[in-house]
Design a protein around this motif. Structure first.
Motif, PDB file in Angstrom:
ATOM      1  N   ASP A   9      -4.721   1.243   2.274  1.00 53.83           N
ATOM      2  CA  ASP A   9      -5.262   2.202   3.239  1.00 53.83           C
ATOM      3  C   ASP A   9      -6.070   3.270   2.504  1.00 53.83           C
ATOM      4  N   SER A  10      -7.280   2.902   2.027  1.00 57.33           N
ATOM      5  CA  SER A  10      -8.083   3.848   1.247  1.00 57.33           C
ATOM      6  C   SER A  10      -9.524   3.344   1.223  1.00 57.33           C
ATOM      7  N   LEU A  38      -0.073   0.804   6.580  1.00 51.90           N
ATOM      8  CA  LEU A  38       1.099   0.778   7.454  1.00 51.90           C
ATOM      9  C   LEU A  38       0.728   0.360   8.868  1.00 51.90           C
ATOM     10  N   LEU A  96       3.084   7.792  -8.798  1.00 55.46           N
ATOM     11  CA  LEU A  96       3.069   6.657  -7.878  1.00 55.46           C
ATOM     12  C   LEU A  96       2.762   5.327  -8.558  1.00 55.46           C
TER      13      LEU A  96
ATOM     14  N   LEU B 260       2.729   7.403   0.165  1.00 55.41           N
ATOM     15  CA  LEU B 260       2.390   8.824   0.216  1.00 55.41           C
ATOM     16  C   LEU B 260       1.024   9.092  -0.413  1.00 55.41           C
ATOM     17  N   VAL B 262      -1.595   7.823   0.661  1.00 57.40           N
ATOM     18  CA  VAL B 262      -2.550   7.811   1.774  1.00 57.40           C
ATOM     19  C   VAL B 262      -2.511   9.169   2.473  1.00 57.40           C
ATOM     20  N   TRP B 264      -3.315  10.552   5.395  1.00 56.23           N
ATOM     21  CA  TRP B 264      -2.771  10.831   6.735  1.00 56.23           C
ATOM     22  C   TRP B 264      -1.264  10.666   6.761  1.00 56.23           C
ATOM     23  N   ILE B 265      -0.752   9.762   5.931  1.00 53.26           N
ATOM     24  CA  ILE B 265       0.701   9.583   5.861  1.00 53.26           C
ATOM     25  C   ILE B 265       1.341  10.806   5.215  1.00 53.26           C
TER      26      ILE B 265
END
Lengths: 116, 482
Positions: A9-10, A38, A96, B260, B262, B264-265
């Motif tokens: 998601d990027s 997600l 991360l 995390l 991302v 918006w999340i």
């Protein structure tokens, strides 16, 4: 022979996806899209003439692990993994981890890493 | 599921009819909520026990803080581990074990010869409290019919404040009757073994959660349980639903730390954390844990303070009722902000009156009136909105992670308030401490205004869109709702 692409998601994810679409067309083959976001992949604007399979994320697994597991599942059919890359800060990487680094080192098919 | 709006009451396969299963379900709810009651009793009992304990065990403000807050450290751990254990072993087994843990922790505290053992016992109790906070809610929401599920979280909260009220009443009675005898605080503590035994014995007769059984692929057993708690026609129809919900539970565990990254999340998680912090930073638990001492320092004698403190418990229960009623009628954001304004004013006035009035019964009465006002706004507005919003803002796949970190945050801030309150009062005085809470309240209000979205009547999809487009969902929403 199939192309597989990992789409987080990027912005890099979208870059990887469009590179993978080009590559699929060039090789005249089909494409497996691993959606790592997600929410479901936005399929609007995807070409309808290509054979595309979209796999959504399920279960609680590390992102890199789930990509590697999918590669295993398609072993023998997938011969290219496409991923997107970007520069990471050392802190972000420490916190991360780096998805692309793990995939580059651990995938047992050639990896096409695209930059934006 | 994800397409429901938050207010819509989804109609089940068939509507519920009365029958033996209704009684069974009611009994089950009562038994399981003993977990919430114990949660409340064990956090509240320290309030009246502490003054006696201070004399007996020679506590300083710092060790008072440690004894009170060590339970919360245990609770943070218990909430964190509790979810995993109950996923693996089942809800019923977990609640049975928690009942034993409640009893063991209580007995350790009761017979504690000194601070060390006491703190250990409080940590054990905390593990049970934290474990109960997640497991009981999971159990109840999994056995209840879908139309009742929404109310359960707040009903559990009602049991928690009732447990606190019970503790306050018990403290006042025991303190009033046997106050002169030594070690009276031990009697206050030991009463908590009774509901623990009731919980244990009651749970033995209760069935395992059908949803957990389904998640393990034990569909036959799941159906057998459903036949106990639903009418026959509905049980069959619901097995399919239970199966779907078990899958949904699994989906809820999808997100991991890496998500995390991302934006918006991250924004949603930050809003969740802010809501969690805002609920505790008002200092509500300084009153729930140290109410008797606040009243003693303001000018009541010890017995008077114990009795007056009951008012704090009563108003918490009443306000929670009102809060549950309000949730169905007003929007969440205004409710939260009105609650914050109310608690801010009460805190400010406690500070002012503690400064200007001489110590005595009149000052103590004013302080009592203000703590009661404070609790009315806290338990009637801020707390119910908090519980509900935390269950409403996370998209399905983020829910496990989101609720987990926010729950942890709640316990940590609760721990810090519990630990630091007596130390602050000793160091800078009671009015300055309350001014500090009032100041934090202003910050919380500004944060709420800036980032908390309206969730009432909005689908998860709408919320998700707002979080994706820009960082100020609250402002966008104001435009829509006006």
């Amino acid at each position: 022979m199939t192309v597989m692409v990992a789409v987080p998601d990027s912005p890099e994810g979208r870059t990887a996806l469009s590179a993978a679409l080009d590559e699929t067309r060039l090789r005249d083959t089909d494409l497996v899209v691993l959606n790592l976001a997600l929410d479901p992949l936005d399929v609007v604007g995807m070409p309808s003439d290509l054979p595309i399979t979209v796999r959504e994320r399920t279960g609680h697994a590390d992102l890199a692990d789930s990509v590697l597991a999918a590669l295993d599942e398609y072993a023998g059919t997938v011969d290219l993994l496409v991923i997107g890359m970007k520069r990471r800060t050392p802190i972000g990487k420490a916190l991360l981890g780096s998805l692309s680094q793990r995939l580059l080192l651990e995938a047992d098919v050639p990896v096409l890493a695209v930059k934006r | 599921m994800s397409h429901d709006t938050h207010d819509a009451v989804p109609s089940g396969p068939t509507t519920e009819t009365l029958g033996p299963h209704t009684r069974r379900l009611k009994l089950l709810t009562v038994v399981a909520t003993f977990g919430g009651l114990l949660f409340g009793y064990d956090t509240g009992v320290i309030n009246g026990a502490l003054p006696y304990m201070t004399d007996d065990l020679g506590l300083t403000p710092a060790t008072e803080g440690v004894v009170t807050s060590s339970l919360l450290l245990g609770a943070a751990l218990g909430a964190f581990l509790g979810g995993r254990v109950s996923d693996r072993r089942g809800r019923r087994t977990m609640i049975l074990r928690l009942a034993v843990l409640f009893a063991v922790g209580t007995l350790i505290c009761t017979f504690a010869p000194g601070v060390g053992v006491m703190v250990f016992g409080r940590v054990v109790l905390g593990l049970a409290v934290g474990g109960a906070s997640v497991t009981v809610i999971a159990y109840l929401s999994e056995v209840s019919p879908v139309e009742r599920r929404g109310r359960l979280v707040t009903q559990n909260e009602l049991m928690v404040v009732s447990g606190q009220l019970l503790a306050f009443v018990g403290n006042a009675v025991i303190g009033g009757v046997w106050g002169e005898a030594g070690g009276v605080w031990r009697w206050m503590l030991v009463i908590a073994t009774l509901p623990a035994v009731a919980l244990w014995a009651g749970m033995l007769a209760m069935p395992e959660s059908p949803r957990w059984l389904a998640s393990r692929g034990r569909f036959g057993e799941a159906l057998a349980v459903l036949q106990q708690v639903r009418d026959a026609k509905r049980a069959e129809a619901e097995l399919a639903e239970v199966r779907a919900l078990a899958e949904e539970d699994e989906a809820a565990q999808t997100a991991g730390w890496r998500d995390l990254a991302v934006p918006w999340i991250r924004r949603i998680v930050v809003v969740g954390l802010a809501i969690a912090v805002m609920q505790q930073i008002t200092g509500v638990n300084s009153i729930m844990y140290y109410g008797t001492q606040i009243l003693t320092e303001s000018g009541f004698d010890r017995d008077g303070a114990l009795i007056a403190n009951i008012a704090n418990g009563v108003i918490s229960v009443l306000a929670t009722f009102v809060g549950i009623w309000l949730l169905g009628r007003v929007r969440r954001r205004p409710m939260l902000i009105v609650g914050q304004i109310g608690t801010f004013c009460a805190l400010l006035l406690v500070g002012v009156f503690s400064l200007v009035l001489p110590e005595g019964v009149s000052r103590a009465s004013v302080v009592l009136a203000l703590t009661v006002t404070f609790l009315a706004f806290q338990q009637g507005a801020i707390s119910p909105v908090t519980w509900l919003m935390l269950s409403e803002i996370f998209p399905l796949k983020l829910r496990g992670l989101g609720m987990g970190v926010c729950g942890l945050m709640l316990w940590i801030v609760n721990f810090l308030v519990g630990l630091l309150f007596p130390i602050l009062v000793a160091a800078i005085g009671i009015s300055a401490t309350f001014f500090l809470f009032a100041g934090l309240g202003v910050c919380a209000m500004l944060v709420a205004k800036a980032i908390v979205p309206e969730t009432k009547g909005r689908t998860l999809e709408q919320l998700e869109r707002d979080f994706k487009h820009g960082g100020a969902p609250a402002r966008d929403m104001a435009k829509v709702t006006r």
